[in-house]
Write a protein that holds these residues in place. Sequence first.
Motif, PDB file in Angstrom:
ATOM      1  N   THR A 136     -30.002  38.679  65.433  1.00 57.48           N
ATOM      2  CA  THR A 136     -28.865  39.234  64.692  1.00 57.48           C
ATOM      3  C   THR A 136     -28.530  38.375  63.491  1.00 57.48           C
ATOM      4  O   THR A 136     -28.290  38.896  62.388  1.00 57.48           O
ATOM      5  CB  THR A 136     -27.647  39.363  65.613  1.00 57.48           C
ATOM      6  N   SER A 137     -28.480  37.067  63.661  1.00 55.26           N
ATOM      7  CA  SER A 137     -28.156  36.190  62.529  1.00 55.26           C
ATOM      8  C   SER A 137     -29.251  36.234  61.468  1.00 55.26           C
ATOM      9  O   SER A 137     -28.960  36.224  60.264  1.00 55.26           O
ATOM     10  CB  SER A 137     -27.937  34.758  63.004  1.00 55.26           C
ATOM     11  N   ALA A 138     -30.512  36.300  61.893  1.00 53.35           N
ATOM     12  CA  ALA A 138     -31.602  36.372  60.917  1.00 53.35           C
ATOM     13  C   ALA A 138     -31.582  37.694  60.150  1.00 53.35           C
ATOM     14  O   ALA A 138     -31.812  37.723  58.927  1.00 53.35           O
ATOM     15  CB  ALA A 138     -32.944  36.188  61.615  1.00 53.35           C
ATOM     16  N   LEU A 139     -31.294  38.793  60.847  1.00 49.42           N
ATOM     17  CA  LEU A 139     -31.157  40.082  60.170  1.00 49.42           C
ATOM     18  C   LEU A 139     -30.023  40.045  59.148  1.00 49.42           C
ATOM     19  O   LEU A 139     -30.172  40.493  58.006  1.00 49.42           O
ATOM     20  CB  LEU A 139     -30.883  41.184  61.189  1.00 49.42           C
ATOM     21  N   THR A 140     -28.893  39.500  59.562  1.00 47.06           N
ATOM     22  CA  THR A 140     -27.737  39.433  58.668  1.00 47.06           C
ATOM     23  C   THR A 140     -28.025  38.549  57.469  1.00 47.06           C
ATOM     24  O   THR A 140     -27.673  38.887  56.332  1.00 47.06           O
ATOM     25  CB  THR A 140     -26.517  38.900  59.434  1.00 47.06           C
ATOM     26  N   ALA A 141     -28.667  37.409  57.713  1.00 49.72           N
ATOM     27  CA  ALA A 141     -29.019  36.514  56.608  1.00 49.72           C
ATOM     28  C   ALA A 141     -29.961  37.212  55.628  1.00 49.72           C
ATOM     29  O   ALA A 141     -29.824  37.073  54.403  1.00 49.72           O
ATOM     30  CB  ALA A 141     -29.665  35.244  57.151  1.00 49.72           C
ATOM     31  N   GLY A 142     -30.920  37.975  56.164  1.00 41.07           N
ATOM     32  CA  GLY A 142     -31.838  38.701  55.292  1.00 41.07           C
ATOM     33  C   GLY A 142     -31.139  39.751  54.442  1.00 41.07           C
ATOM     34  O   GLY A 142     -31.442  39.917  53.254  1.00 41.07           O
ATOM     35  N   LEU A 143     -30.199  40.465  55.033  1.00 34.87           N
ATOM     36  CA  LEU A 143     -29.452  41.484  54.288  1.00 34.87           C
ATOM     37  C   LEU A 143     -28.582  40.845  53.213  1.00 34.87           C
ATOM     38  O   LEU A 143     -28.477  41.360  52.079  1.00 34.87           O
ATOM     39  CB  LEU A 143     -28.595  42.306  55.250  1.00 34.87           C
ATOM     40  N   SER A 165     -30.705  30.827  55.068  1.00 34.48           N
ATOM     41  CA  SER A 165     -31.838  30.497  55.939  1.00 34.48           C
ATOM     42  C   SER A 165     -31.469  29.383  56.909  1.00 34.48           C
ATOM     43  O   SER A 165     -31.811  29.439  58.098  1.00 34.48           O
ATOM     44  CB  SER A 165     -33.048  30.080  55.100  1.00 34.48           C
ATOM     45  N   LEU A 166     -30.771  28.368  56.410  1.00 30.83           N
ATOM     46  CA  LEU A 166     -30.341  27.270  57.273  1.00 30.83           C
ATOM     47  C   LEU A 166     -29.396  27.760  58.361  1.00 30.83           C
ATOM     48  O   LEU A 166     -29.465  27.306  59.517  1.00 30.83           O
ATOM     49  CB  LEU A 166     -29.674  26.170  56.437  1.00 30.83           C
ATOM     50  N   TRP A 167     -28.512  28.693  58.006  1.00 37.09           N
ATOM     51  CA  TRP A 167     -27.595  29.252  59.009  1.00 37.09           C
ATOM     52  C   TRP A 167     -28.369  29.988  60.108  1.00 37.09           C
ATOM     53  O   TRP A 167     -28.121  29.780  61.299  1.00 37.09           O
ATOM     54  CB  TRP A 167     -26.606  30.204  58.340  1.00 37.09           C
ATOM     55  N   ALA A 168     -29.310  30.846  59.713  1.00 38.83           N
ATOM     56  CA  ALA A 168     -30.078  31.603  60.702  1.00 38.83           C
ATOM     57  C   ALA A 168     -30.889  30.670  61.599  1.00 38.83           C
ATOM     58  O   ALA A 168     -30.980  30.873  62.820  1.00 38.83           O
ATOM     59  CB  ALA A 168     -31.002  32.595  59.994  1.00 38.83           C
ATOM     60  N   VAL A 169     -31.480  29.629  61.014  1.00 39.38           N
ATOM     61  CA  VAL A 169     -32.231  28.659  61.807  1.00 39.38           C
ATOM     62  C   VAL A 169     -31.301  27.918  62.761  1.00 39.38           C
ATOM     63  O   VAL A 169     -31.631  27.697  63.938  1.00 39.38           O
ATOM     64  CB  VAL A 169     -32.975  27.670  60.882  1.00 39.38           C
ATOM     65  N   ALA A 170     -30.118  27.530  62.267  1.00 41.50           N
ATOM     66  CA  ALA A 170     -29.166  26.785  63.099  1.00 41.50           C
ATOM     67  C   ALA A 170     -28.708  27.609  64.298  1.00 41.50           C
ATOM     68  O   ALA A 170     -28.580  27.087  65.412  1.00 41.50           O
ATOM     69  CB  ALA A 170     -27.970  26.347  62.261  1.00 41.50           C
ATOM     70  N   VAL A 171     -28.456  28.904  64.090  1.00 41.62           N
ATOM     71  CA  VAL A 171     -28.052  29.754  65.203  1.00 41.62           C
ATOM     72  C   VAL A 171     -29.157  29.807  66.256  1.00 41.62           C
ATOM     73  O   VAL A 171     -28.907  29.673  67.463  1.00 41.62           O
ATOM     74  CB  VAL A 171     -27.701  31.174  64.725  1.00 41.62           C
ATOM     75  N   GLY A 172     -30.389  29.989  65.814  1.00 43.10           N
ATOM     76  CA  GLY A 172     -31.494  30.040  66.760  1.00 43.10           C
ATOM     77  C   GLY A 172     -31.654  28.742  67.538  1.00 43.10           C
ATOM     78  O   GLY A 172     -31.796  28.748  68.764  1.00 43.10           O
TER      79      GLY A 172
END
Length: 243
Positions: A136-143, A165-172
Amino acid sequence: MTRVRRTGAAAGLLLALLVLLTVTVAVRHGAPLPGDRALHHWPLAHRPPVAVATARAITATGTGVVPYVLAVVAGLIAGRGRKGRRYAVAGVLTVLALGQVVRYGLMAAVARPRPAAVDWATTASGHSFPSGHTATSALTAGLLAWAVVARSGRSAARPTIAVLSLWAVAVGLSRVYLGVHWASDVLGGWLFASVWLCLAALATTPGVLIARRRGAAPSARAAGTDPDVTAPPGGNSRDAQAG
């Protein structure tokens, strides 16, 4: 069409990797993959209270209302004019919501169990693969990255894309740190989001090509924009650039 071919090739490669990972997890009946146990056990010995609180705060941004609010923001950024913004918001929300539906289906099909609950440092529910917060975070970051590029161009958007990108990686990574996912679940979440974003980009391409044939592209170039970038997912490039 070169961009379409590149996106299609990327989608095919990412999909192949996702299928390979999914089949591997399935045939092992959800058992941890090589490296999963080591990456799971390390955080258990490195969880000071401040780090756990930080990880919980980060992981909370990958679910619930936050991704949908950010998706709406992405649509508002990318859209041109009132009608264009409505199309853009509807498009990005559709991409995000349908992605969630497909992800839930994949999770149910694989039905991978999570790591032992005794190791969890936060609450969790449902199956483990692919990681929902991660996807979900990676999808949102991409959008959001698409929206910023649509508004300001790739060069100006690079710092924002780096932060997203850093946010999506951090969530994962927070999901592994908190003990509720295997590292391969997180990898699956990133692969799933990447495939879905590529498919969304390909799905909007026919509308962009039709707009070009109708003369939308010359007017867009005259205005200094690229219709391949500014057309919102699910929207119409002419409406997106109006106003």
